[in-house]
Design an enzyme around this catalytic site. Structure first.
Site, PDB file in Angstrom:
ATOM      1  N   TYR A 163     -68.970  23.793 -47.534  1.00 11.27           N
ATOM      2  CA  TYR A 163     -70.073  23.592 -48.015  1.00 11.27           C
ATOM      3  C   TYR A 163     -71.322  24.347 -47.485  1.00 11.27           C
ATOM      4  O   TYR A 163     -71.588  24.253 -46.367  1.00 11.27           O
ATOM      5  CB  TYR A 163     -70.534  22.283 -48.348  1.00 11.27           C
TER       6      TYR A 163
ATOM      7  N   ASN B 293     -79.419   5.684 -57.778  1.00  3.96           N
ATOM      8  CA  ASN B 293     -77.767   5.513 -58.024  1.00  3.96           C
ATOM      9  C   ASN B 293     -77.138   4.291 -57.114  1.00  3.96           C
ATOM     10  O   ASN B 293     -76.301   4.061 -57.769  1.00  3.96           O
ATOM     11  CB  ASN B 293     -77.254   6.853 -57.393  1.00  3.96           C
TER      12      ASN B 293
HETATM   13  N1  NAP Z   1     -63.418  17.365 -52.824  1.00  5.03           N
HETATM   14  C1  NAP Z   1     -63.864  18.234 -53.658  1.00  5.03           C
HETATM   15  O1  NAP Z   1     -63.340  19.454 -54.453  1.00  5.03           O
HETATM   16  C2  NAP Z   1     -65.148  17.939 -54.080  1.00  5.03           C
HETATM   17  C3  NAP Z   1     -65.974  18.569 -55.167  1.00  5.03           C
HETATM   18  C4  NAP Z   1     -67.434  18.607 -55.326  1.00  5.03           C
HETATM   19  C5  NAP Z   1     -67.971  17.326 -54.725  1.00  5.03           C
HETATM   20  N2  NAP Z   1     -67.224  16.635 -53.692  1.00  5.03           N
HETATM   21  C6  NAP Z   1     -67.739  15.435 -53.074  1.00  5.03           C
HETATM   22  O2  NAP Z   1     -68.411  14.792 -53.851  1.00  5.03           O
HETATM   23  C7  NAP Z   1     -70.012  14.435 -53.666  1.00  5.03           C
HETATM   24  C8  NAP Z   1     -70.683  14.268 -54.970  1.00  5.03           C
HETATM   25  O3  NAP Z   1     -70.374  15.331 -55.789  1.00  5.03           O
HETATM   26  P1  NAP Z   1     -71.540  15.828 -56.884  1.00  5.03           P
HETATM   27  O4  NAP Z   1     -72.940  16.260 -55.772  1.00  5.03           O
HETATM   28  O5  NAP Z   1     -71.170  16.882 -57.729  1.00  5.03           O
HETATM   29  O6  NAP Z   1     -72.098  14.518 -57.686  1.00  5.03           O
HETATM   30  P2  NAP Z   1     -72.765  14.175 -59.019  1.00  5.03           P
HETATM   31  O7  NAP Z   1     -72.979  12.801 -59.092  1.00  5.03           O
HETATM   32  O8  NAP Z   1     -71.850  14.419 -60.254  1.00  5.03           O
HETATM   33  O9  NAP Z   1     -73.952  15.203 -58.981  1.00  5.03           O
HETATM   34  C9  NAP Z   1     -75.167  15.013 -58.162  1.00  5.03           C
HETATM   35  C10 NAP Z   1     -76.187  15.893 -58.667  1.00  5.03           C
HETATM   36  O10 NAP Z   1     -76.758  15.159 -59.903  1.00  5.03           O
HETATM   37  C11 NAP Z   1     -78.024  15.042 -59.777  1.00  5.03           C
HETATM   38  N3  NAP Z   1     -78.633  13.854 -59.567  1.00  5.03           N
HETATM   39  C12 NAP Z   1     -77.842  12.608 -58.980  1.00  5.03           C
HETATM   40  N4  NAP Z   1     -78.550  11.525 -59.334  1.00  5.03           N
HETATM   41  C13 NAP Z   1     -79.272  11.748 -60.136  1.00  5.03           C
HETATM   42  C14 NAP Z   1     -80.343  10.978 -60.875  1.00  5.03           C
HETATM   43  N5  NAP Z   1     -80.230   9.604 -60.388  1.00  5.03           N
HETATM   44  N6  NAP Z   1     -81.057  11.470 -61.620  1.00  5.03           N
HETATM   45  C15 NAP Z   1     -81.239  12.796 -62.088  1.00  5.03           C
HETATM   46  N7  NAP Z   1     -80.337  13.645 -61.431  1.00  5.03           N
HETATM   47  C16 NAP Z   1     -79.372  13.300 -60.539  1.00  5.03           C
HETATM   48  C17 NAP Z   1     -78.543  16.012 -58.589  1.00  5.03           C
HETATM   49  O11 NAP Z   1     -78.585  17.435 -58.849  1.00  5.03           O
HETATM   50  P3  NAP Z   1     -80.124  18.031 -59.132  1.00  5.03           P
HETATM   51  O12 NAP Z   1     -81.173  17.148 -58.869  1.00  5.03           O
HETATM   52  O13 NAP Z   1     -80.291  19.488 -58.236  1.00  5.03           O
HETATM   53  O14 NAP Z   1     -79.872  18.422 -60.479  1.00  5.03           O
HETATM   54  C18 NAP Z   1     -77.303  15.698 -57.520  1.00  5.03           C
HETATM   55  O15 NAP Z   1     -77.166  16.492 -56.676  1.00  5.03           O
HETATM   56  C19 NAP Z   1     -70.265  16.026 -53.287  1.00  5.03           C
HETATM   57  O16 NAP Z   1     -71.571  15.837 -52.371  1.00  5.03           O
HETATM   58  C20 NAP Z   1     -69.118  16.052 -52.429  1.00  5.03           C
HETATM   59  O17 NAP Z   1     -69.251  15.483 -51.246  1.00  5.03           O
HETATM   60  C21 NAP Z   1     -65.918  16.991 -53.488  1.00  5.03           C
END
Ligand code: NAP
Length: 328
Positions: free
Chosen positions: A54, A296
């Protein structure tokens, strides 16, 4: 906050956790990271997810600096990191789970995180070019040196996980305890077919990622791509087609009456939906600002309101006929 066992492991993780992918370093410096982690911790989160790759190691540096600032009792929280893609282009340093890379990788991560140990290490993707025995021994040895306590897989095929669990058991080595699959209303495949069988039979945990499909499930992309959103970030333009796909947007819109009927936001409904899956140990949430974390975290109060009827309506919107049948 409820706490769930990580599969059969003794350790328990908060049902909602917090990860740093995309956000730490790109959108959040150590101060903002500390504020968001603090908001999560105060809501009961005890697990913070990271990965070596990351922001090319900077996400670990930011989390390390934030943790230092926060000064929490080390035994009160869990931190993870992951290996596979690596940080350099050398022949033995990229897209690999070889022993040298893993043993060197953990040292680099601990340094960047300013920690003596992490709680969980993941093999971020399977590596078909390294014998699984070699990877298993490396993970076992890292755990034996006290640099990590548990290990897991991410996006491995069910057959690959079963193979490594059986090898570990045969040789009395530390077996992996959890998978880290993508899981949200759009991406359910890793909880169907063979996967369900082995979550049940092997008591494997699941720390699931992208509950909001990178933000699409919040509904904020319905009027186009907001300027301050993930899909606008440099290097993440590959998300744009997905975020503007008419079919996907229509599904998100169809969820709106359900959310308003429950008195919650789309983000809360979508995260709560993940929590309803009994095989999920923790839903790793992500956020770019503190208000998102507050919003959230309230998903935990929405989950009990998701009746079988509401879950069936969601399945219908997403064209899933009968989850029960699919899973068995
Ligand atoms: N193992 C793997 O391959 C893998 C892959 C991906 C992720 N992960 C893990 O999973 C975690 C979560 O994944 P993700 O960040 O993709 O989760 P997600 O919940 O799908 O997306 C999070 C993004 O959505 C937006 N967001 C979140 N809450 C919001 C709300 N209440 N209102 C409006 N926008 C909102 C924000 O982006 P903006 O505000 O910038 O738009 C935030 O950074 C990662 O941090 C990582 O630790 C693991």
């Amino acid at each position: 906050m409820q706490y769930r066992h990580l599969g059969r492991a003794g350790i328990r993780v908060s049902e909602l956790s917090f990860g740093s992918w995309v956000t730490f370093s790109n959108q959040a410096d150590a101060n903002l990271a500390a504020d968001m982690m603090s908001a999560a911790y105060e809501a009961g989160v005890n697990f913070f997810d990271n990965a070596e790759v990351y922001a090319s190691g900077k996400s670990e540096e930011v989390m390390g600096a934030a943790l230092k600032q926060l000064g929490w009792r080390r035994s009160s929280y869990l931190v993870s990191t992951k290996f596979y893609w690596g940080l350099h282009d050398g022949v033995n340093e990229r897209n690999t789970l070889n022993r040298k890379r893993l043993l060197e990788g953990i040292n680099g991560s601990l340094k960047r995180l300013q920690l003596e140990y992490v709680d969980l290490i993941f093999c971020h993707r399977p590596d078909p070019t390294t014998p699984v025995e070699e990877t298993l021994w490396a993970m076992h040895n890292i755990i034996e040196t006290g640099k990590a306590f548990y290990w897991g897989t991410s996006e491995w095929a069910a057959s690959e996980i079963v193979q490594v669990i059986e090898l570990a058991e045969r040789h009395h080595l530390h077996r992996p305890v959890t998978e880290q699959p993508q899981y949200n209303m759009f991406s359910r495949g890793r909880f169907s077919g063979d996967y369900v069988r082995f979550y049940k039979e092997y008591g494997y945990g699941a720390t699931t990622w992208s509950p909001l499909a990178s933000g699409l499930l919040t509904g904020k992309y319905k009027g186009g791509i907001p300027k301050d959103s993930r899909a606008m970030l440099k290097g993440y333009d590959w998300l744009q087609d997905r975020m503007t796909d008419k079919d996907r947007l229509a599904k998100v819109e169809a969820l709106e009456p359900l959310a308003s009927g429950l008195g919650c936001t789309l983000a809360q409904l979508s995260i709560a939906w993940c929590l309803k899956n009994p095989f999920v140990s923790t839903v790793i949430t992500g956020a770019s600002r503190v208000e998102q974390v507050h919003e959230n975290m309230k998903a935990m109060d929405v989950a009990p309101k998701l009746t079988p009827e509401i879950l069936a309506q969601i399945d219908e919107i997403f064209g899933v006929k009968n989850t029960e049948e699919e899973d068995d």
